[in-house]
Motif scaffolding. Sequence first.
Motif, mmCIF file in Angstrom:
data_model
loop_
_atom_site.group_PDB
_atom_site.id
_atom_site.type_symbol
_atom_site.label_atom_id
_atom_site.label_comp_id
_atom_site.label_asym_id
_atom_site.label_seq_id
_atom_site.Cartn_x
_atom_site.Cartn_y
_atom_site.Cartn_z
ATOM 1 N N LEU A 1 9.774 11.426 8.410
ATOM 2 C CA LEU A 1 10.174 10.490 9.461
ATOM 3 C C LEU A 1 9.301 10.805 10.667
ATOM 4 O O LEU A 1 9.220 11.963 11.078
ATOM 5 C CB LEU A 1 11.633 10.699 9.859
ATOM 6 N N ASP A 2 8.632 9.811 11.195
ATOM 7 C CA ASP A 2 7.902 9.971 12.449
ATOM 8 C C ASP A 2 8.650 9.157 13.480
ATOM 9 O O ASP A 2 8.692 7.921 13.389
ATOM 10 C CB ASP A 2 6.452 9.488 12.318
ATOM 11 N N ILE A 3 9.259 9.832 14.440
ATOM 12 C CA ILE A 3 10.092 9.144 15.426
ATOM 13 C C ILE A 3 9.517 9.297 16.821
ATOM 14 O O ILE A 3 8.883 10.295 17.148
ATOM 15 C CB ILE A 3 11.551 9.629 15.383
ATOM 16 N N LYS A 4 9.737 8.270 17.605
ATOM 17 C CA LYS A 4 9.356 8.300 19.013
ATOM 18 C C LYS A 4 10.359 7.465 19.780
ATOM 19 O O LYS A 4 11.112 6.693 19.195
ATOM 20 C CB LYS A 4 7.930 7.779 19.208
ATOM 21 N N GLY A 5 10.333 7.628 21.091
ATOM 22 C CA GLY A 5 11.233 6.868 21.942
ATOM 23 C C GLY A 5 10.575 5.609 22.481
ATOM 24 O O GLY A 5 9.481 5.216 22.055
ATOM 25 N N ILE A 6 11.245 5.010 23.455
ATOM 26 C CA ILE A 6 10.721 3.835 24.149
ATOM 27 C C ILE A 6 9.934 4.368 25.341
ATOM 28 O O ILE A 6 10.520 4.856 26.308
ATOM 29 C CB ILE A 6 11.871 2.917 24.639
ATOM 30 N N ARG B 1 0.849 -1.177 0.000
ATOM 31 C CA ARG B 1 0.000 0.000 0.000
ATOM 32 C C ARG B 1 0.890 1.233 0.000
ATOM 33 O O ARG B 1 2.091 1.146 0.215
ATOM 34 C CB ARG B 1 -0.941 0.003 1.202
ATOM 35 N N THR B 2 0.293 2.376 -0.236
ATOM 36 C CA THR B 2 1.044 3.620 -0.288
ATOM 37 C C THR B 2 1.316 4.129 1.119
ATOM 38 O O THR B 2 0.443 4.084 1.986
ATOM 39 C CB THR B 2 0.245 4.688 -1.065
ATOM 40 N N THR B 3 2.524 4.602 1.327
ATOM 41 C CA THR B 3 2.862 5.281 2.571
ATOM 42 C C THR B 3 3.874 6.370 2.248
ATOM 43 O O THR B 3 4.707 6.199 1.365
ATOM 44 C CB THR B 3 3.396 4.314 3.649
ATOM 45 N N MET B 4 3.770 7.459 2.951
ATOM 46 C CA MET B 4 4.688 8.584 2.744
ATOM 47 C C MET B 4 5.500 8.883 4.001
ATOM 48 O O MET B 4 6.125 9.934 4.092
ATOM 49 C CB MET B 4 3.902 9.836 2.325
ATOM 50 N N ASP B 5 5.463 7.962 4.964
ATOM 51 C CA ASP B 5 6.243 8.198 6.164
ATOM 52 C C ASP B 5 6.983 6.944 6.607
ATOM 53 O O ASP B 5 6.623 5.828 6.257
ATOM 54 C CB ASP B 5 5.393 8.767 7.303
ATOM 55 N N ILE B 6 8.038 7.193 7.341
ATOM 56 C CA ILE B 6 8.853 6.131 7.913
ATOM 57 C C ILE B 6 8.709 6.261 9.422
ATOM 58 O O ILE B 6 9.139 7.261 10.010
ATOM 59 C CB ILE B 6 10.333 6.272 7.488
ATOM 60 N N ASP B 7 8.046 5.283 10.034
ATOM 61 C CA ASP B 7 7.808 5.301 11.475
ATOM 62 C C ASP B 7 8.933 4.549 12.172
ATOM 63 O O ASP B 7 9.187 3.376 11.850
ATOM 64 C CB ASP B 7 6.464 4.642 11.798
#
Length: 194
Positions: free
Chosen positions: A93-98, A37-43
């Motif tokens: 880029l969608d980034i988050k921590g632990i 599928r289409t995605t425009m972000d890297i999580d």
Amino acid sequence: MRSIDEILKLVCTFLNEEKVAYVVVGGLTVLFYGIPRTTMDIDLILAMDMPKVKRFVEFLKENDFFADEEDIKAAFEERSHATIEDKTSMIRLDIKGIYGENDRITLERRRKVSLANFEIYIAAPEDLIANKLLFGSEQDVKDVEGIYVRQFDNLDMAYLEERCERLGVYEEFSATKTRVERQIREEEKIRKSF
């Protein structure tokens, strides 16, 4: 304009070289395990301490991303996410921590995979299924169905069921499993009738 593969390679190579523990989750892992599928972000979930954030931001800026050290630090402190945009495309880029046990488990069970000529770490399919059921959007449910169909023979069902139980999504998993397996049986009947 850079492709999502080029950006993924660029960022993950940096994280690998800097020995930052990370795991790719979300739409890109669905492409690997499920139905494209289409995605425009890297999580990404990152196990990055504050001193490494500065170097990460320097790398991002050097490579044409809109990145702000304070935004990323605030996201980690507030247990939210930061969005970093590529200047050459619409890819983010969608980034988050632990931020809890769920993130920790997803990171610990990550899998190293090779894409073209580089290696990245992605979420295990069982964790991806459980987490997508937890988020529960219509797209997440479709993603789960595709992953379940394509990875059926490779899934650790005992672990998957236990993980869904712990996250409180066992009923959703059971319903999805029943629906998908019924659909598979119906498709097999149709194929056999020809």
